[in-house]
Structures are given as C-alpha cells and as structure tokens.
Design a protein around this motif. Structure first.
Motif, short mmCIF file in Angstrom:
data_model
loop_
_atom_site.label_atom_id
_atom_site.label_comp_id
_atom_site.label_asym_id
_atom_site.label_seq_id
_atom_site.Cartn_x
_atom_site.Cartn_y
_atom_site.Cartn_z
N THR A 515 -9.52 9.13 1.77
CA THR A 515 -8.65 9.32 0.62
C THR A 515 -9.35 10.12 -0.47
N ASP A 549 -3.16 7.41 -4.41
CA ASP A 549 -3.62 7.98 -3.14
C ASP A 549 -4.70 7.13 -2.48
N LYS A 579 -0.72 3.67 3.37
CA LYS A 579 -1.10 4.53 2.26
C LYS A 579 -0.43 4.06 0.98
#
Length: 710
Positions: A515, A549, A579
């Motif tokens: 990420t 994120d 996510k």
C-alpha cells in the motif's frame, strides 16, 4: 654642655645599650632551652601531647612584604626538627602526625589577639594517621582538655609547601581504609603538559577573567605579577590504595608544590586517575581557595560497567545500565552567593551504543535546585537509556529491581495504568533542558528520527513544548503540560500526526507493504488525576484521524495484538484481505466518555460505521459496528456487531437485528461523512491529490454546502 643634656644623653645611651643587649640575647639565645616550655604550652593548647624532639632555631628578620611601620617589626623565622603530635586516647596509631622538619615565619603582632598568623610554612616528610569512629569522633578534632571547648587560638596559614609524606585514613562512617603517599617528581611538570594546551581554566567567580583568556597572559614571562592566576607546575606525585565502601581503591596523580590557602586567584593544580570498584575517574585541573574549597575547574572523565555501581560513591540509586563513559569540563563555584553552581561543559557521553553531548548546569539555590542544559545525540537506544527513564529495555528485570508500589496489574480487571505519579518529587527541583536527537531506536522495526524536545519543570509544573520527531516516514508534533503543583494533577496534551506511512507502521505485515496509504491525526485532551487511568477517566477533548489506501485482515489484527479487531474482521470479511479506501474518525471526549461523531471505514466491499461509547472512567465499552454493503458485491454478514464489556474483557458478538438493504452503503457514505468534511484540513494541500479520503471529504463538503443552499 648643660647638666640636663648630659643626663638625657646618658639615659638614651643606657636604653640603647639595653635594647642592643636584648636584641643580642634574643638573636644569640639557644632556643633549645625553650623546647620544654614550648612543648608544654602547645600540648595544653591543643589538648594532645606535642613535642619538638630535635633542634629548634629562630632567626629574626624584617618581612619585606609588610608596609608602613609594621615593616620595621622583625619576624621570627622558626626551624624545628623531628616534631610529633600525639593521638586521641581511643585512636589506634601512637601519633596523630609526625614531621621531620618544619620551617615557618610567624607574625608577632597577631599573637596579642590569640591569632597565629603564618605567612608560609614548609613541611619536610610529613606523616599523619587520620581516624574517625562510627559515633563521629575524629582524631583531627582538637579540644581543650579542661573545658572540652574548642581552642580559643585561631590558626591562619597563607601558604603551605610540603615534601614527600604519607597520610593514612581509617573512617568507620565512610567505611574507608586508605593510604596516601606523596613523593617529589624530581623535576616540575608544566600544567599544560598534563592538562593539555587547549585546557583553559575558568574564572573563580562571575565576571572575573579566566586563566588562558586574552585578559590573562599565558607565557612564562607574563606570569608575574599580572599572571598570578596561571596554574603552577606539578611538583609532587601521589598514590593511593585501600578500600572505600568495601570497594577496592587504587589511584595515582600529581599536585602542585605550594598550596595557596587563601589566595582565591591562585589556582592549585591537581591531576588524578582513580578506580573505585568498577568505576574509573580521571581528572585534571585546578582547585581555588583550597582551605574552603571555593571552586573546582577540572577536565573529568568517568566510566564504568554500569551506572548502578555509582551508588556507593554518590548515594543515588541508579538502574543497571550497559557500560558508560563521559568526558567533559566540570567547573564548580562552590562558594557562590546564592548557592553552589556546577557546570559540565562540552561533555561527550556514551551508554552502550547510545551517545549524548552538550552542556548541563546544576545550581543549588532557593527555593529549590535548578538543572539546565542543551543536549544533542546522534543515536539513542532505549535498550541502553530505557532504565534511566523508566522505559523497559526489553530485558526481564530481576524481581528485586521491581517497584513494590507498582501493582503487576491494575485491580478489578482494568487495563489502564493506575500507578500514582510521584508529583511530590517534581517540587524538589526545577529544570530547563533541550534535547536534539537524530535517531531513536525503541523497536528496531519502527525507529524514530529527528527528535526535538524542550522539557521545563518549574514549581511542580512539567511542560514539554515542543516535542517533535519523525516516525514511519511522517512527523509527530506534540505539546504537553502536567501541573503537579496541586492535588490532583491536571494536564493537557496535544498531538498532531501527519503522513505516517502505513507500510512503515506495520512493517511485519506483508500485505501492508503493497500500500501507499498514510495516516493523519489530531488529539487534544485535558484531564485531572494522579495516574494515567484517572487522567483518561476525566478527559475532555477531541480525537481526529484519517487513514487512506490501507489493507485490513485477520493477520494484521494478530500482528497488532488486537483480539477484538481480529474477531470483528473475521466476521466482516472472513480470512480475506480487504482494501480500505478511507477511514475517518472524529471522536468527542467528555468527562472520560468517548463518543464518535463519525467513525467510518470505507472498504472496497462495504462501508463500516461505528457508533456508541467508550467509558474510560469505568473502562466499559458499548459500541455497535454496522456494515453497509456496496451494490451487489458479496458480503456475508447479515446483522450488526456489538462490542460490550470492559477494556480488559470485551464481549463481542452479532446482533439479532438485520442489516439494511444492499446498496445503501453509497447513500450512507455521503450522510455519514458530511459532518466529517472539516477533517479535510488534516490532509495538507500538497498531499490530497490521489488521496482517497481527500476526494471523499471534498465530495462530502460539497454535498454539505449544497444541502445548506437549498
């Protein structure tokens, strides 16, 4: 010539002859005949046997340093051989002191007021045995035998010169048994050859020029008389051996040849290399006014296997640390008006692999001592310094080292620390210390960098402003104020976290390494109480957080040690990695109860909303976790979750109520995020591009404005 004039001349002639005869008698008198009387008188004065066993001679001469009519008064210059002073009746050694030869000049006029003024005295092969008992009696204390009161005579010595000698010390209070030997070096050693040419002795008092400064010439030609403050040469070497506090002692060093007992401008050179047990100290520098120990000016080096070994020497209990060392310039003004001041300048210290540099000053004065300093470091490791500040070093502490006042676990199944702050100690000293550190390592996987902290302790109020450091690729900035001047303690803390990178916050999570997400947050809380639990139980303020994120999974919860989170994630998403587009938290704290204004996680599958309360005073949870599915994506959970119980024993489960219709998540997102649109300020203008939270909050802010315009 008249008869009267003849009589006057005769009278003056007789007087002159009488004076000449008296001077001749005094000058030619064999003073050895007076030894019995002198021995008796001195013995009576000091309350101990005194004896001049060898030759006694007196030479009369004018003192060139005396001015006016006093310069015409001759001084006796006395030389005595084989002198001994008896010991106290309870002492072990037969004699308190012996002297092979003593020479001194005595001022006769002060004797009329019971003052023995000796301009200078030279001692040859002196020896002394000093003893002190556990009840405080010391053989260096002299009393009148008939009254038990101190002698009315005052001894005033300007300078002392000495030859090789020996001093023994047996002290039951200090548990010391030491022997000191002094021998001539043979050839004087210049002070600069031992101390180094760059060592500049400091002035004895504020405002006076320091030796070695431009105001004080350093060359031999400039040493007299304006250069009197230049340290004299080393003339004697010394060695010491024995025991102190049951620890072996061994050392050696050098000293000057003439002790300027009362001239504060004349520094007396000293040098020592001493070991006591596992501690070694090396000093070189000067003393000023040794009779009252007015000042120290030393280059100090100190090292040892652990700071805990300093306890026998200092009486201060310090924790067990890795090997340490320090090297700096110690300047002490012990007779300063208002209290002694100790300055440790330009020091370089090391504990284990951690380093510390800078200047510190400790001043004794009213209403309390004060510590000031400016410190810097390239690397601070908590494994090295943690024991000094109460932070665990990672090693299991022995049972005897644990604080008995600190319970192993708070009572009643609570988890917040209840150990009371010792704020009474905060009023024992004031402090003003600044520290800059390039790197701090507590956990090797999450190092800190660029620490800047300013600590002020004044009248029982502890302030950290600022406290800044880098962490996980981002920055942390905080201020804290804890007022311990009253009861209970009151405090305020503000923390600002910016751009903490998730993959660095969770380096052990493989999924998080993929990420590019960041965490931002603000915290501002005030509270009162004498423990962490009490402060949080009364806290009022706000906590705000944004995360974008990221990735969430059961394995991540296990790494973070969050059992409740592990259960919740497994119920929401199973074993899959999910996510997180954006996580938003705007939490209100009031009187110890935290209530979310907004607590939302926007994932790729669902919108997760958290409502309810967290009671920090009673450590109770009452939270609901409600997922809203996005569109037609599969989402197995059919009912909301609840988290109840206590912080120590949370109760997590599934509510019986059904979830809202599928597809409502996108509608709920706009509703829930509208009051959180103000959190957009947490994301800097240069960082909101490409940030999922930035886009969502801008959308929510626009929706909020449109709603108000209708």
């Amino acid at each position: 010539m008249t008869r009267t004039r003849k009589v006057a001349i005769g009278v003056f002639a007789v007087i002159g002859v009488a004076i000449a005869a008296l001077v001749a008698v005094v000058a030619l008198f064999d003073w050895n005949r007076a030894r019995p009387m002198i021995n008796e008188r001195v013995s009576a004065a000091i309350g101990r046997p005194f004896a001049i066993n060898g030759d006694l001679s007196v030479r009369w001469a004018r003192e060139p340093d005396e001015g006016g009519w006093r310069g015409w008064v001759p001084w006796p210059h006395v030389s005595a051989q084989d002198i001994s002073v008896g010991n106290a009746p309870w002492a072990k050694a037969p004699a308190f002191a012996t002297l092979k030869r003593g020479e001194f000049s005595l001022s006769p006029l002060p004797l009329l007021s019971q003052r023995v003024v000796i301009r200078r005295i030279q001692l040859t092969e002196p020896a002394a045995d000093l003893e002190r008992l556990a009840d405080g009696r010391a053989n260096w204390q002299f009393t009148m035998p008939d009254t038990g009161e101190p002698s009315p005579w005052v001894l005033d010595i300007n300078e002392i010169g000495f030859d090789k000698g020996q001093v023994g010390l047996r002290d039951e209070i200090l548990k010391a048994d030491l022997t000191l030997q002094v021998d001539p070096l043979g050839k004087p050693v210049p002070f600069a050859d031992v101390a180094g040419a760059d060592f500049a002795p400091q002035a004895p008092a504020d405002g006076a020029p320091a030796a070695g400064s431009p105001d004080v010439a350093a060359s031999p030609a400039a040493r007299a008389p304006s250069g009197e403050s230049t340290p004299r040469d080393y003339v004697f070497g010394w060695k010491v051996s024995g025991k102190y506090k049951d620890l072996p002692v061994k050392g050696e060093g050098k000293v000057g040849g003439m002790l300027a007992m009362q001239d504060a401008s004349q520094p007396f050179p000293v040098q020592a290399d001493l070991s006591v047990g596992g501690t070694r100290a090396a000093v070189v520098g000067t003393l000023r006014d040794p009779a009252s120990l007015a000042a120290l000016d030393l280059r100090l080096k100190l090292s040892g296997g652990s700071m805990a070994q300093l306890y026998p020497l200092t009486g201060v209990t310090l924790p067990d640390t890795p090997p340490y060392s320090t090297d700096g310039h110690l300047v002490a003004r012990l007779r300063r008006q208002g209290g002694a001041v100790f300055d440790y300048k330009d020091f370089n210290g090391k504990v284990g692999n951690s380093d510390l540099h800078g200047d510190v000053s400790f001043a004794l004065g009213a209403p309390r001592p004060r510590l000031t300093g400016k410190l810097s470091s390239k690397l601070l490791r908590m494994a090295d310094l943690g024991p000094l500040i109460g932070v665990p070093s990672g090693k299991a502490a022995p049972a005897q080292d644990k604080d008995k006042s600190a319970p192993a676990r708070p009572p009643g199944g609570k988890v917040l620390p209840t150990q009371a702050f010792r704020t009474d100690r905060w009023r024992d000293m004031d402090a003003d210390v600044a520290l800059e550190a390039a790197s701090i390592i507590h956990d090797s996987k999450l190092p800190l960098s660029d620490l800047s902290v300013h600590v002020v302790l004044q009248d029982g109020v502890l302030t950290l402003d600022p406290l800044k450091f880098g962490m996980a690729g981002g920055s942390m900035a905080a201020t804290a104020r804890l007022d311990g001047s009253g009861a209970p303690l009151s405090g305020r803390i503000e923390v600002h976290a910016r751009r903490l990178r998730l993959k660095q916050l969770f380096p052990a999570s493989p999924s998080m390494q993929k990420t590019l997400g960041e965490l931002h947050g603000d915290l501002a809380l005030t509270g009162s109480g004498n423990s962490v639990a009490a402060l949080l139980g009364s806290a009022t303020g706000d906590v705000k957080m944004l995360v974008n994120d990221g990735v969430i999974s059961r394995s991540l919860m296990e790494i973070a040690g969050l059992n409740v989170g592990n259960y919740v994630v497994s119920k929401l998403f199973g074993d899959d990695e999910v996510k997180i587009n954006c996580g938003v938290a705007d939490l209100q704290m009031k009187s110890g109860t935290m209530t979310p204004r907004v607590f939302v996680f926007d994932t790729e599958n669902a919108l997760i909303g958290i409502t309810g309360t967290a009671d920090f005073k009673n450590e109770k949870l009452n939270l609901d976790i409600t997922p809203d599915s996005k569109g037609f994506r599969l989402f197995s959970l059919r009912s909301p979750l609840y988290v109840q119980g206590t912080f120590g024993k949370p109760d997590v489960g599934v509510k019986a109520l059904p979830l809202a219709a599928r597809g409502a998540g996108m509608v709920a997102l706009g509703v829930l995020l509208t009051p959180a649109a103000g959190l957009l300020a947490l994301i800097g203008p240069s960082a909101d591009e490409g940030n999922s939270c930035g886009a969502l909050l801008k959308q929510a802010k626009g929706a909020s404005a449109a709603g108000k315009g209708k």
